[in-house]
Design a protein around this motif. Structure first.
Motif, mmCIF file in Angstrom:
data_model
loop_
_atom_site.group_PDB
_atom_site.id
_atom_site.type_symbol
_atom_site.label_atom_id
_atom_site.label_comp_id
_atom_site.label_asym_id
_atom_site.label_seq_id
_atom_site.Cartn_x
_atom_site.Cartn_y
_atom_site.Cartn_z
ATOM 1 N N UNK A 35 -14.915 45.905 -4.349
ATOM 2 C CA UNK A 35 -14.462 46.100 -5.726
ATOM 3 C C UNK A 35 -13.582 47.345 -5.830
ATOM 4 N N UNK A 36 -13.984 48.416 -5.144
ATOM 5 C CA UNK A 36 -13.181 49.635 -5.161
ATOM 6 C C UNK A 36 -11.810 49.388 -4.527
ATOM 7 N N UNK A 37 -11.775 48.613 -3.438
ATOM 8 C CA UNK A 37 -10.502 48.292 -2.787
ATOM 9 C C UNK A 37 -9.609 47.474 -3.723
ATOM 10 N N UNK A 38 -10.209 46.519 -4.439
ATOM 11 C CA UNK A 38 -9.436 45.708 -5.387
ATOM 12 C C UNK A 38 -8.921 46.569 -6.535
ATOM 13 N N UNK A 39 -9.749 47.482 -6.987
ATOM 14 C CA UNK A 39 -9.343 48.379 -8.071
ATOM 15 C C UNK A 39 -8.163 49.251 -7.645
ATOM 16 N N UNK A 40 -8.240 49.797 -6.438
ATOM 17 C CA UNK A 40 -7.151 50.622 -5.925
ATOM 18 C C UNK A 40 -5.868 49.810 -5.762
ATOM 19 N N UNK A 41 -6.013 48.566 -5.292
ATOM 20 C CA UNK A 41 -4.843 47.702 -5.152
ATOM 21 C C UNK A 41 -4.245 47.387 -6.521
ATOM 22 N N UNK A 42 -5.120 47.192 -7.497
ATOM 23 C CA UNK A 42 -4.648 46.948 -8.858
ATOM 24 C C UNK A 42 -3.852 48.118 -9.402
ATOM 25 N N UNK A 43 -4.310 49.334 -9.132
ATOM 26 C CA UNK A 43 -3.580 50.515 -9.588
ATOM 27 C C UNK A 43 -2.208 50.598 -8.923
ATOM 28 N N UNK A 44 -2.151 50.237 -7.636
ATOM 29 C CA UNK A 44 -0.868 50.259 -6.928
ATOM 30 C C UNK A 44 0.108 49.262 -7.544
ATOM 31 N N UNK A 45 -0.384 48.062 -7.842
ATOM 32 C CA UNK A 45 0.468 47.057 -8.477
ATOM 33 C C UNK A 45 0.887 47.492 -9.880
ATOM 34 N N UNK A 46 -0.038 48.109 -10.593
ATOM 35 C CA UNK A 46 0.261 48.522 -11.965
ATOM 36 C C UNK A 46 1.375 49.559 -12.000
ATOM 37 N N UNK A 104 -13.637 43.670 -11.462
ATOM 38 C CA UNK A 104 -14.616 43.519 -12.546
ATOM 39 C C UNK A 104 -15.653 42.456 -12.199
ATOM 40 N N UNK A 105 -15.216 41.369 -11.587
ATOM 41 C CA UNK A 105 -16.142 40.285 -11.233
ATOM 42 C C UNK A 105 -17.112 40.717 -10.140
ATOM 43 N N UNK A 106 -16.602 41.426 -9.133
ATOM 44 C CA UNK A 106 -17.467 41.890 -8.041
ATOM 45 C C UNK A 106 -18.513 42.881 -8.548
ATOM 46 N N UNK A 107 -18.087 43.823 -9.370
ATOM 47 C CA UNK A 107 -19.042 44.814 -9.879
ATOM 48 C C UNK A 107 -20.030 44.183 -10.851
ATOM 49 N N UNK A 108 -19.582 43.169 -11.585
ATOM 50 C CA UNK A 108 -20.518 42.482 -12.499
ATOM 51 C C UNK A 108 -21.623 41.800 -11.704
ATOM 52 N N UNK A 109 -21.274 41.260 -10.549
ATOM 53 C CA UNK A 109 -22.278 40.624 -9.697
ATOM 54 C C UNK A 109 -23.265 41.655 -9.163
ATOM 55 N N UNK A 110 -22.754 42.835 -8.786
ATOM 56 C CA UNK A 110 -23.637 43.904 -8.304
ATOM 57 C C UNK A 110 -24.620 44.303 -9.399
ATOM 58 N N UNK A 111 -24.114 44.458 -10.620
ATOM 59 C CA UNK A 111 -24.961 44.870 -11.745
ATOM 60 C C UNK A 111 -26.035 43.822 -12.030
ATOM 61 N N UNK A 112 -25.647 42.542 -11.957
ATOM 62 C CA UNK A 112 -26.578 41.465 -12.304
ATOM 63 C C UNK A 112 -27.660 41.256 -11.254
ATOM 64 N N UNK A 113 -27.366 41.601 -10.008
ATOM 65 C CA UNK A 113 -28.302 41.283 -8.918
ATOM 66 C C UNK A 113 -28.970 42.514 -8.312
ATOM 67 N N UNK A 114 -28.748 43.678 -8.885
ATOM 68 C CA UNK A 114 -29.298 44.895 -8.291
ATOM 69 C C UNK A 114 -30.824 44.867 -8.327
ATOM 70 N N UNK A 115 -31.427 45.303 -7.248
ATOM 71 C CA UNK A 115 -32.888 45.354 -7.133
ATOM 72 C C UNK A 115 -33.316 46.816 -7.231
ATOM 73 N N UNK A 116 -33.955 47.158 -8.328
ATOM 74 C CA UNK A 116 -34.303 48.556 -8.579
ATOM 75 C C UNK A 116 -35.463 49.053 -7.713
ATOM 76 N N UNK A 117 -36.000 48.188 -6.851
ATOM 77 C CA UNK A 117 -37.090 48.629 -5.974
ATOM 78 C C UNK A 117 -36.570 49.366 -4.749
ATOM 79 N N UNK A 118 -35.278 49.214 -4.460
ATOM 80 C CA UNK A 118 -34.721 49.810 -3.256
ATOM 81 C C UNK A 118 -34.185 51.210 -3.535
#
Length: 307
Positions: A68-79, A94-108
């Motif tokens: 997601x960070x790589x995609x964000x950086x690439x987006x800034x370059x294109x912008x 946004x989609x990758x980070x949304x998946x991380x947020x939805x599936x995060x396991x707070x036990x780890x």
């Protein structure tokens, strides 16, 4: 000694002028759209800030977050070069980070740091995606936002919740950033999830259309946009109806800004719906009654006449 007295009197006069001037000072009105990535946008994520986040995460394996960070950086370059592929990269982030947020396991271990990093990156990616999707004319009226991924074009549908408006009204918007207006003495904002927007609805001129009757040519209203958990739709919520939402099994506050649409109208439109309210003596047109929302049978109009 006389020179000292003159200097003291001059200083007193200067202080009096300064105090009087400050008392009568009116702030400059401005509107800066959010998600622009400039110095005036405090949510901008710098490389240094991300390095600090990575240091907190330690050696935790986060391939989705790194992608997601790589995609964000690439987006800034294109912008920076005006390439509309930035829309696609910000959506990917946004989609990758949304998946991380939805599936995060707070036990780890590092779960809280991972969650905060994903939230930060997701929020800014979504803000930039929404801003550029509009700027690059990727919004299909009443349908969704066009995104190109791996040479395949898809349409991310827009789903509206609790609005009296029609889906076709959600085609033009501004991401809320920093603003002020001399006619506004306070603002009504709430922190939370989602991206606050000002939706701009231009009047349709279709004959016998009851949704257009008794409305100004242009109306603005607040909305808050969220990306669904699977990243397959953009959900627009009405902050006037919802203050909390159940997201990923938790009740969370909805971000909102109920003053931004008023500030936008006052900044960019001299024929604002509120111009006659703020400066009735300067109105050059006849008085009229207008709806601020489409007609809703369950509501009873109330007209107050001052005399």
């Amino acid at each position: 000694m006389e020179a000292l007295h003159i200097a003291i009197r001059a200083l007193i006069v200067l202080i009096a002028i300064t105090v009087t001037g400050c008392a009568n000072f009116k702030p400059v009105s401005y509107w800066w759209e959010g998600g622009s990535g400039s110095l005036i946008d405090p949510l901008t994520i710098s490389k240094a800030r991300w390095k600090s986040i990575e240091a907190k995460l330690g050696d935790a394996d986060q391939p989705a977050l790194n992608a997601a960070w790589a995609a964000y950086q690439q987006g800034k370059s294109y912008e920076l070069i005006g390439n509309d592929a930035a829309v696609d990269e910000y959506y990917r982030a946004a989609k990758l980070t949304r998946k991380v947020i939805a599936t995060i396991d707070f036990r780890f271990p590092n779960h809280q740091d991972t969650f905060e990093a994903a939230q930060l990156l997701h929020h800014e990616s979504l803000r930039r995606f929404l801003r550029l999707a509009h700027d690059h004319k990727r919004v299909e009226r009443g349908v969704g936002i066009k995104v190109c991924l791996s040479d395949n074009s898809i349409l991310v549908p827009i789903v509206i919740h609790d609005f009296p408006w029609q889906p076709g009204d959600f085609t033009d918007w501004r991401v809320v950033g920093n603003y002020t207006n001399r006619n506004l003495t306070s603002d009504k904002k709430n922190n939370g999830i989602g991206v606050p927007l000002v939706v701009i609805r231009d009047r349709c001129y279709a004959g016998l259309n009851t949704n257009c009757a008794f409305m100004r040519d242009q109306i603005t209203f607040p909305a808050t946009a969220l990306l669904s958990a699977d990243g397959c739709s953009i959900d627009f919520y009405n902050p006037l109806k919802s203050s909390k939402l159940e997201i990923d099994g938790f009740k969370q506050p909805l971000a909102s800004d109920l003053t931004a649409d008023i500030a936008y109208q006052l900044q960019f439109h001299e024929d604002s719906r509120l111009e006659g309210f703020f400066r009735p003596g300067q109105e050059n047109c006849d008085g009229d009654l207008y709806f601020m929302e489409p007609f809703q049978p369950e509501k009873i109009p109330i007209v107050l006449v001052h005399g």
